[in-house]
Design a protein around this motif. Structure first.
Motif, short mmCIF file in Angstrom:
data_model
loop_
_atom_site.label_atom_id
_atom_site.label_comp_id
_atom_site.label_asym_id
_atom_site.label_seq_id
_atom_site.Cartn_x
_atom_site.Cartn_y
_atom_site.Cartn_z
N GLY A 195 46.89 -36.85 44.95
CA GLY A 195 47.86 -35.82 45.28
C GLY A 195 49.25 -36.36 45.54
N PHE A 196 49.36 -37.57 46.05
CA PHE A 196 50.68 -38.11 46.39
C PHE A 196 51.42 -38.63 45.15
N TYR A 197 50.70 -39.37 44.30
CA TYR A 197 51.36 -39.98 43.15
C TYR A 197 51.43 -39.03 41.95
N GLY A 198 50.36 -38.22 41.75
CA GLY A 198 50.36 -37.35 40.58
C GLY A 198 50.35 -38.14 39.29
N GLY A 199 50.76 -37.50 38.19
CA GLY A 199 50.88 -38.19 36.92
C GLY A 199 49.58 -38.80 36.44
N TRP A 200 49.67 -40.02 35.87
CA TRP A 200 48.49 -40.66 35.31
C TRP A 200 47.49 -41.06 36.39
N VAL A 201 47.97 -41.35 37.61
CA VAL A 201 47.05 -41.66 38.72
C VAL A 201 46.17 -40.44 39.02
N ASP A 202 46.79 -39.27 39.06
CA ASP A 202 46.05 -38.04 39.32
C ASP A 202 45.06 -37.75 38.20
N ILE A 203 45.47 -37.99 36.95
CA ILE A 203 44.58 -37.71 35.81
C ILE A 203 43.34 -38.59 35.88
N ILE A 204 43.52 -39.89 36.12
CA ILE A 204 42.38 -40.81 36.16
C ILE A 204 41.45 -40.49 37.33
N LEU A 205 42.02 -40.30 38.52
CA LEU A 205 41.19 -40.03 39.69
C LEU A 205 40.50 -38.67 39.59
N SER A 206 41.15 -37.70 38.99
CA SER A 206 40.52 -36.39 38.80
C SER A 206 39.31 -36.49 37.88
N ARG A 207 39.43 -37.33 36.82
CA ARG A 207 38.28 -37.53 35.93
C ARG A 207 37.14 -38.25 36.66
N VAL A 208 37.49 -39.18 37.55
CA VAL A 208 36.46 -39.87 38.35
C VAL A 208 35.75 -38.87 39.25
N ILE A 209 36.52 -37.99 39.88
CA ILE A 209 35.91 -36.96 40.74
C ILE A 209 34.95 -36.09 39.95
N GLU A 210 35.35 -35.68 38.75
CA GLU A 210 34.49 -34.84 37.93
C GLU A 210 33.23 -35.57 37.50
N MET A 211 33.34 -36.86 37.23
CA MET A 211 32.16 -37.64 36.85
C MET A 211 31.17 -37.73 38.01
N VAL A 212 31.67 -37.99 39.22
CA VAL A 212 30.79 -38.09 40.39
C VAL A 212 30.15 -36.74 40.70
#
Length: 374
Positions: free
Chosen positions: A195-212
């Protein structure tokens, strides 16, 4: 006559409350949430003092001129620290007590004294005839109905259900709090970064969340259980924690994306506040209230998961007591041993309900829309 106050008379100003104090005031106005909080507090007290409520080992005793605390044996057994538990009993094992203290203390040391638990029963074994003055041996199987000596009856092996219920409270609360402590830590860190950085950091971490989120907790634990020969309660807590953080992460991410655009964050950044301080001091402090809601619901879910695993035979390793294990025994003998289903079932139901009511109360108390109407 004029009813207007004198010009110099002091006017009473409305007391100003901070956010957390105001939230607590609103939480207290909800009787169901307060009752649930009191119930959870009672369970915590039972868990902390379980060996002092029911057990066969003295709370404290003097034996051969030394002070001992044999009741700590139960704490170590619940935590899976069997080596420490046996070390507590080393002096008594050497003198061949064989886990029976009342007669052996006076026989082997006439000057000894002891302070005993309120109820003389053991969560790991059945009580034998003459072990405690004027107390018969525990009945077995269908004959073990609730009575004056066995308040909630006994199981198939004659082990007291009340003793198991009280000591199993430690496992249930430990699983709920520790596993959600792990989940909350992972979820807050991942959500804050996204949430703080957004951008590509948000995209990668959001995909990790969806995988878990796609990993079913029960199936993962069963898979690990089939691989590891010696699984402990700590393995269960870690597995539940590393698969239960996604809801916390998603909510944290949303709160950070909203709060990072507020003026006070920009002001703190302009004054030279670093990224770490912005995230975990300025933003997290104001985002924490809504994050507490899924944490409370998560504790209830973790307790329910542990009960389900124990019911399936993959929970706390035997002979540790568990509400789910008692349910499993009762389900196979429900017609003749109804108490094995009733009491553990009620314990799980009310504990899960209490945490859900606390979560709902926190949500209502911290929501500005409900606070305005309170």
């Amino acid at each position: 006559m004029s009813s207007e106050p004198a010009p110099n008379s002091p006017t009473k100003e409305r007391e100003s409350y901070g956010f957390w104090r105001e939230s607590w005031r609103n939480f207290r106005k909800r009787p169901q949430a307060m009752a649930a909080l009191a119930f959870v507090g009672f369970l915590a007290l039972v868990a902390l003092t379980a060996p002092m409520i029911v057990g066969t080992r003295p709370i404290v005793c003097e034996y051969k001129g030394e002070i001992h605390f044999p009741c700590t044996y139960y704490y170590y057994r619940i935590l899976g620290l069997n080596s420490m538990a046996f070390k507590i009993e080393a002096v008594f094992t050497q003198d061949k007590f064989r886990g029976v203290y009342p007669g052996n203390l006076k026989e082997k040391d006439p000057d000894s004294w002891a302070i005993w638990p309120l109820v003389y029963q053991d969560p790991y074994r059945a009580i034998e005839e003459g072990e405690w003055p004027d107390q018969p041996e525990n009945p077995y199987g269908g004959a073990g109905q609730p009575n004056s000596f066995n308040l909630l009856g006994t199981n198939l092996d004659g082990v007291d259900v009340f003793a198991q219920m009280v000591h199993a409270t430690q496992i249930s609360l430990l699983v709920g709090i520790v596993s959600m402590g792990i989940a909350a830590t992972i979820g807050i860190v991942v959500g804050a970064l996204a949430g703080f950085y957004g951008g590509w950091v948000d995209i990668i971490l959001s995909r990790v969340i969806e995988m878990v989120m796609c990993l079913p907790t029960l199936v993962l634990i069963l898979a690990v259980r089939s691989i590891l020969d010696d699984i402990t309660i700590w393995h269960l807590m870690v597995l539940i924690g590393i698969t239960g953080w996604t809801s916390v992460a998603r909510l944290t991410r949303g709160e950070f994306m909203k709060i990072r655009e507020i003026e006070y964050v920009s002001a703190a950044r302009s004054l030279g506040a670093g990224q770490f301080r912005l995230m975990f001091v300025h933003i997290l402090r104001n985002a924490l209230a809504p994050i507490l809601v899924p944490i409370s619901f998560g504790i209830a879910s973790a307790i329910l998961t542990e009960g389900a695993l124990s019911f399936l035979g993959f929970g706390a390793p035997p002979p540790n007591p568990s509400w789910g294990t008692l349910l499993k025994e009762g389900s196979a003998n429900i017609q003749s041993m109804w108490w094995l289903v009733l009491f553990p079932g009620l314990a799980i139901f009310f504990t899960v309900l209490a945490y859900n009511l606390i979560g709902e109360g926190v949500q209502e108390a911290t929501d500005p829309r409900t606070r305005e109407g309170a």
